[in-house]
Design a protein around this motif. Structure first.
Motif, PDB file in Angstrom:
ATOM      1  N   THR A   1      -5.480   0.870  -0.727  1.00  0.00           N
ATOM      2  CA  THR A   1      -5.712  -0.540  -1.043  1.00  0.00           C
ATOM      3  C   THR A   1      -5.744  -0.751  -2.551  1.00  0.00           C
ATOM      4  O   THR A   1      -5.161  -1.706  -3.062  1.00  0.00           O
ATOM      5  CB  THR A   1      -7.028  -1.037  -0.407  1.00  0.00           C
ATOM      6  N   ARG A   2      -6.415   0.151  -3.270  1.00  0.00           N
ATOM      7  CA  ARG A   2      -6.464   0.030  -4.732  1.00  0.00           C
ATOM      8  C   ARG A   2      -5.081   0.196  -5.358  1.00  0.00           C
ATOM      9  O   ARG A   2      -4.726  -0.516  -6.299  1.00  0.00           O
ATOM     10  CB  ARG A   2      -7.437   1.045  -5.322  1.00  0.00           C
ATOM     11  N   LYS A   3      -4.293   1.128  -4.821  1.00  0.00           N
ATOM     12  CA  LYS A   3      -2.932   1.316  -5.341  1.00  0.00           C
ATOM     13  C   LYS A   3      -2.071   0.085  -5.067  1.00  0.00           C
ATOM     14  O   LYS A   3      -1.293  -0.341  -5.927  1.00  0.00           O
ATOM     15  CB  LYS A   3      -2.292   2.549  -4.717  1.00  0.00           C
ATOM     16  N   ARG A   4      -2.196  -0.493  -3.874  1.00  0.00           N
ATOM     17  CA  ARG A   4      -1.433  -1.702  -3.538  1.00  0.00           C
ATOM     18  C   ARG A   4      -1.820  -2.860  -4.444  1.00  0.00           C
ATOM     19  O   ARG A   4      -0.970  -3.623  -4.898  1.00  0.00           O
ATOM     20  CB  ARG A   4      -1.683  -2.094  -2.082  1.00  0.00           C
ATOM     21  N   SER A   5      -3.108  -3.008  -4.716  1.00  0.00           N
ATOM     22  CA  SER A   5      -3.578  -4.074  -5.602  1.00  0.00           C
ATOM     23  C   SER A   5      -3.027  -3.903  -7.017  1.00  0.00           C
ATOM     24  O   SER A   5      -2.612  -4.879  -7.647  1.00  0.00           O
ATOM     25  CB  SER A   5      -5.106  -4.096  -5.653  1.00  0.00           C
ATOM     26  N   ALA A   6      -3.012  -2.671  -7.495  1.00  0.00           N
ATOM     27  CA  ALA A   6      -2.468  -2.404  -8.834  1.00  0.00           C
ATOM     28  C   ALA A   6      -0.969  -2.698  -8.871  1.00  0.00           C
ATOM     29  O   ALA A   6      -0.470  -3.272  -9.845  1.00  0.00           O
ATOM     30  CB  ALA A   6      -2.739  -0.961  -9.242  1.00  0.00           C
ATOM     31  N   SER A   7      -0.263  -2.339  -7.815  1.00  0.00           N
ATOM     32  CA  SER A   7       1.180  -2.610  -7.745  1.00  0.00           C
ATOM     33  C   SER A   7       1.442  -4.110  -7.727  1.00  0.00           C
ATOM     34  O   SER A   7       2.370  -4.593  -8.378  1.00  0.00           O
ATOM     35  CB  SER A   7       1.789  -1.972  -6.502  1.00  0.00           C
TER      36      SER A   7
ATOM     37  N   ALA B   1      -6.160  -8.084   2.862  1.00  0.00           N
ATOM     38  CA  ALA B   1      -5.420  -6.837   2.647  1.00  0.00           C
ATOM     39  C   ALA B   1      -6.334  -5.638   2.377  1.00  0.00           C
ATOM     40  O   ALA B   1      -5.866  -4.519   2.294  1.00  0.00           O
ATOM     41  CB  ALA B   1      -4.446  -7.008   1.483  1.00  0.00           C
ATOM     42  N   VAL B   2      -7.627  -5.880   2.258  1.00  0.00           N
ATOM     43  CA  VAL B   2      -8.569  -4.810   1.935  1.00  0.00           C
ATOM     44  C   VAL B   2      -8.833  -3.946   3.166  1.00  0.00           C
ATOM     45  O   VAL B   2      -9.056  -4.450   4.260  1.00  0.00           O
ATOM     46  CB  VAL B   2      -9.893  -5.404   1.401  1.00  0.00           C
ATOM     47  N   ARG B   3      -8.795  -2.640   2.964  1.00  0.00           N
ATOM     48  CA  ARG B   3      -9.155  -1.662   3.994  1.00  0.00           C
ATOM     49  C   ARG B   3     -10.351  -0.881   3.471  1.00  0.00           C
ATOM     50  O   ARG B   3     -10.427  -0.570   2.276  1.00  0.00           O
ATOM     51  CB  ARG B   3      -7.994  -0.720   4.306  1.00  0.00           C
ATOM     52  N   LEU B   4     -11.270  -0.558   4.362  1.00  0.00           N
ATOM     53  CA  LEU B   4     -12.515   0.085   3.956  1.00  0.00           C
ATOM     54  C   LEU B   4     -12.621   1.517   4.441  1.00  0.00           C
ATOM     55  O   LEU B   4     -11.975   1.907   5.411  1.00  0.00           O
ATOM     56  CB  LEU B   4     -13.706  -0.716   4.496  1.00  0.00           C
ATOM     57  N   SER B   5     -13.461   2.277   3.748  1.00  0.00           N
ATOM     58  CA  SER B   5     -13.713   3.671   4.082  1.00  0.00           C
ATOM     59  C   SER B   5     -15.209   3.942   3.918  1.00  0.00           C
ATOM     60  O   SER B   5     -15.896   3.251   3.164  1.00  0.00           O
ATOM     61  CB  SER B   5     -12.919   4.573   3.139  1.00  0.00           C
ATOM     62  N   ASN B   6     -15.714   4.946   4.627  1.00  0.00           N
ATOM     63  CA  ASN B   6     -17.124   5.335   4.485  1.00  0.00           C
ATOM     64  C   ASN B   6     -17.371   6.136   3.215  1.00  0.00           C
ATOM     65  O   ASN B   6     -18.497   6.247   2.773  1.00  0.00           O
ATOM     66  CB  ASN B   6     -17.574   6.163   5.693  1.00  0.00           C
ATOM     67  N   GLU B   7     -16.304   6.703   2.645  1.00  0.00           N
ATOM     68  CA  GLU B   7     -16.432   7.543   1.459  1.00  0.00           C
ATOM     69  C   GLU B   7     -15.635   6.962   0.297  1.00  0.00           C
ATOM     70  O   GLU B   7     -14.581   6.368   0.496  1.00  0.00           O
ATOM     71  CB  GLU B   7     -15.932   8.949   1.757  1.00  0.00           C
ATOM     72  N   ASP B   8     -16.144   7.169  -0.896  1.00  0.00           N
ATOM     73  CA  ASP B   8     -15.448   6.728  -2.098  1.00  0.00           C
ATOM     74  C   ASP B   8     -14.364   7.741  -2.424  1.00  0.00           C
ATOM     75  O   ASP B   8     -14.656   8.876  -2.805  1.00  0.00           O
ATOM     76  CB  ASP B   8     -16.427   6.602  -3.257  1.00  0.00           C
ATOM     77  N   GLU B   9     -13.096   7.345  -2.235  1.00  0.00           N
ATOM     78  CA  GLU B   9     -11.972   8.244  -2.452  1.00  0.00           C
ATOM     79  C   GLU B   9     -11.523   8.185  -3.907  1.00  0.00           C
ATOM     80  O   GLU B   9     -11.418   7.107  -4.475  1.00  0.00           O
ATOM     81  CB  GLU B   9     -10.789   7.833  -1.555  1.00  0.00           C
ATOM     82  N   PRO B  10     -11.237   9.341  -4.522  1.00  0.00           N
ATOM     83  CA  PRO B  10     -10.700   9.296  -5.891  1.00  0.00           C
ATOM     84  C   PRO B  10      -9.299   8.689  -5.877  1.00  0.00           C
ATOM     85  O   PRO B  10      -8.560   8.828  -4.901  1.00  0.00           O
ATOM     86  CB  PRO B  10     -10.656  10.770  -6.301  1.00  0.00           C
ATOM     87  N   LEU B  11      -8.952   7.989  -6.930  1.00  0.00           N
ATOM     88  CA  LEU B  11      -7.664   7.296  -6.984  1.00  0.00           C
ATOM     89  C   LEU B  11      -6.509   8.287  -7.040  1.00  0.00           C
ATOM     90  O   LEU B  11      -5.448   8.043  -6.478  1.00  0.00           O
ATOM     91  CB  LEU B  11      -7.615   6.353  -8.176  1.00  0.00           C
TER      92      LEU B  11
END
Length: 100
Positions: free
Chosen positions: A42-48, A89-99
């Motif tokens: 989701t973060r990569k898509r937002s940056a794109s 468009a946001v998808r969530l996770s239980n863990e903070d994933e490194p970019l």
């Protein structure tokens, strides 16, 4: 819409909008209170999307010779569309994933 990975409840658009606009690390689920994080994809898509939007505005200014007022209208329109689409468009996770 974002779905909590802990309780599997969908968030409303309003809740998702508030949580993503003022995002500062983890977001608390309004249903169960579990901390949720935006996924790496989701973060990569937002940056794109941000890069593509910037390219469209610069391209319009340099190649298409759009006036300043036209550029401002284009930029505001792109911003409003992005703000409307972003929460869904946001998808969530239980863990903070490194970019990376």
């Amino acid at each position: 819409m974002p779905t909590c990975q802990n309780c599997h409840q969908k968030w409303s658009w309003t809740t998702a909008f508030k949580r993503t606009v003022w995002f500062n690390g983890g977001m608390e689920c309004p249903h169960c209170g579990a901390k949720q994080y935006v996924t790496k994809n989701t973060r990569k898509r937002s940056a794109s999307l941000s890069g593509l939007s910037s390219f469209a505005i610069i391209f319009s200014a340099l190649i298409l010779d759009v006036s300043w007022s036209g550029l401002i209208i284009l930029a505001v329109t792109i911003f409003l569309i992005a703000m409307i689409i972003l929460p869904s468009a946001v998808r969530l996770s239980n863990e903070d994933e490194p970019l990376w």
